[in-house]
Write an enzyme that holds these catalytic residues in place. Sequence first.
Site, PDB file in Angstrom:
ATOM      1  N   CYS A 437       0.849  -1.191   0.000  1.00  0.00           N
ATOM      2  CA  CYS A 437       0.000   0.000   0.000  1.00  0.00           C
ATOM      3  C   CYS A 437       0.886   1.243   0.000  1.00  0.00           C
ATOM      4  O   CYS A 437       1.872   1.320   0.745  1.00  0.00           O
ATOM      5  CB  CYS A 437      -0.912  -0.005   1.229  1.00  0.00           C
ATOM      6  N   HIS A 481      -9.110  -3.628  -2.350  1.00  0.00           N
ATOM      7  CA  HIS A 481      -8.112  -2.921  -1.560  1.00  0.00           C
ATOM      8  C   HIS A 481      -8.441  -1.422  -1.493  1.00  0.00           C
ATOM      9  O   HIS A 481      -8.434  -0.818  -0.393  1.00  0.00           O
ATOM     10  CB  HIS A 481      -6.728  -3.133  -2.181  1.00  0.00           C
ATOM     11  N   GLU A 482      -8.746  -0.811  -2.648  1.00  0.00           N
ATOM     12  CA  GLU A 482      -9.007   0.629  -2.677  1.00  0.00           C
ATOM     13  C   GLU A 482     -10.330   0.975  -2.008  1.00  0.00           C
ATOM     14  O   GLU A 482     -10.439   2.004  -1.327  1.00  0.00           O
ATOM     15  CB  GLU A 482      -8.981   1.146  -4.118  1.00  0.00           C
ATOM     16  N   HIS A 485     -10.123   1.424   1.695  1.00  0.00           N
ATOM     17  CA  HIS A 485      -9.668   2.752   2.104  1.00  0.00           C
ATOM     18  C   HIS A 485     -10.850   3.693   2.346  1.00  0.00           C
ATOM     19  O   HIS A 485     -10.812   4.545   3.244  1.00  0.00           O
ATOM     20  CB  HIS A 485      -8.760   3.368   1.030  1.00  0.00           C
TER      21      HIS A 485
END
Length: 496
Positions: A437, A481-482, A485
């Site tokens: 990351c 993954h994004e 966030h």
Amino acid sequence: MNIQPKYVLLLLAFWGGLLQAQTIKTEDLYIRDPYVLVDEEKGIYYLYRSQPADPSVAPEDVRGCVEVFKSTDLKNWEGPKTVLNIHEDNWIKGRIWAPEVHKYRGKYYIFATLNTDLIWKGPAEGKPPYFFRGTQVFHSKSPEGPFEPFGNVPFTPMDQMCLDGTLWVEDGTPWMVYCHEWVETVDGEMMVRPLKKNLSGPAGEPMRLFCASAAPWRASDAMVTDGPFLYRTKTGKLLMIWSNFSPLGYAIGVAESVTGKVTGPWKHHPKPLFEKDGGHGMIFRTLEGKLYLTLHSPNGGGLERAHFFELEDTGDGLVVKHPWTDGELSLIGDPSSTMRVLTVDDPADSAVLRKTCVDFTPSQLQSREFEVLAGKMVSTVTSPEQDGVGIAGPQVGVSRRVVAVQRFDKEGEPFEVYPNIRIVARRGEKVPGPEGCLSVPGKRGDVLRYRDIDIVYSLADGTARDTLETVKGFTAVIFQHECDHLDGVLYTDYGI
């Protein structure tokens, strides 16, 4: 059970009304040239449109029709209900454009542009034929009609192609401001004509106010005059919003009367009020008293929808309110082409990375600020310093639901930006894989992720409609993954 016949009739009428009533959301309602009439006493918004074209009907058989929708929140609409049908003996009977409904002296008046396939002059080179076109006025005691005509001829000159008439009342005198079609004049003209006190017809000859070429914000070859609407600011200045094409597409500019009178002369503000693929606007106050602009966007493709933007009356002009924070505007407005990536090594950065992100509003998605933000996110993640495959809004200090992802599943493996994104379905088994990351420098770890997901996101092209897409493989891992966030989750929170 025995029911008396009169009650049967009442039940049938009740259920028939329910079956006819339809509720449709703003983002699903096709409309060009939206016009809103506000009934403060009833707490209702009326939204008027021309009945959509039916491709199965031959042009010579098209009959003009105006419909109305009702709402209490500008989001959910009941309708449509037909409020105007063009009579058989009218001067022309074709499709209607840009219907406006004005309340004047206790009654209601539709200003509507009528069209026909009748040609009164052959086409010039590179232009469409000269069809009969003009603005006609209709009246009713109710905003829901039925509306009837004042005679059967237009209020604009019959020997000119005219459109988009609107009402303006000044010192007790009603005026109609309208457009003289650029197809005929080459350089489109904005016109004004006095009307009789009861709006039953013209009371004088037309006068030209300005031409399309006078606007400094227009594209170099744009000669259109569309959609005038007049507004007086809190300091008494008389403004006119109107549409032409900017270098970014269909747009709304602002003209100002030097004398404060409708007869002008008029000067043009240097920048458009709305410059990207949206236009033919009008201004109204909400039931809460807020100043709003409505327009249609995009400007074609059958995707036209009404959009609503809060306005600020500065006294000298009008400004569309985009609810960006000062911090966001500072990040977006920085002249650097890339943005600083926040990391967990900094306590202040870490606090931002742990926030839950919020959606963009439709006005933000259509703003230049969003366009700049999207470009900067891509420039940042692809820069030599980062060289990543994805980045999310909070990683650059913007707590909004937006990600930029490299699409390894598409030809050319492009980076694409997805606002208001959510993962709505996950299929199959989780599979472990290594991840890193940009916000957790110097570390890597294995994370269990799905390889088959569905995402939903908003289009940033003015439609404000959600799009559903299935993503598989490694690209699905990047999206997960994004999107983590956006909910304040880091990959290091997972342990396997």
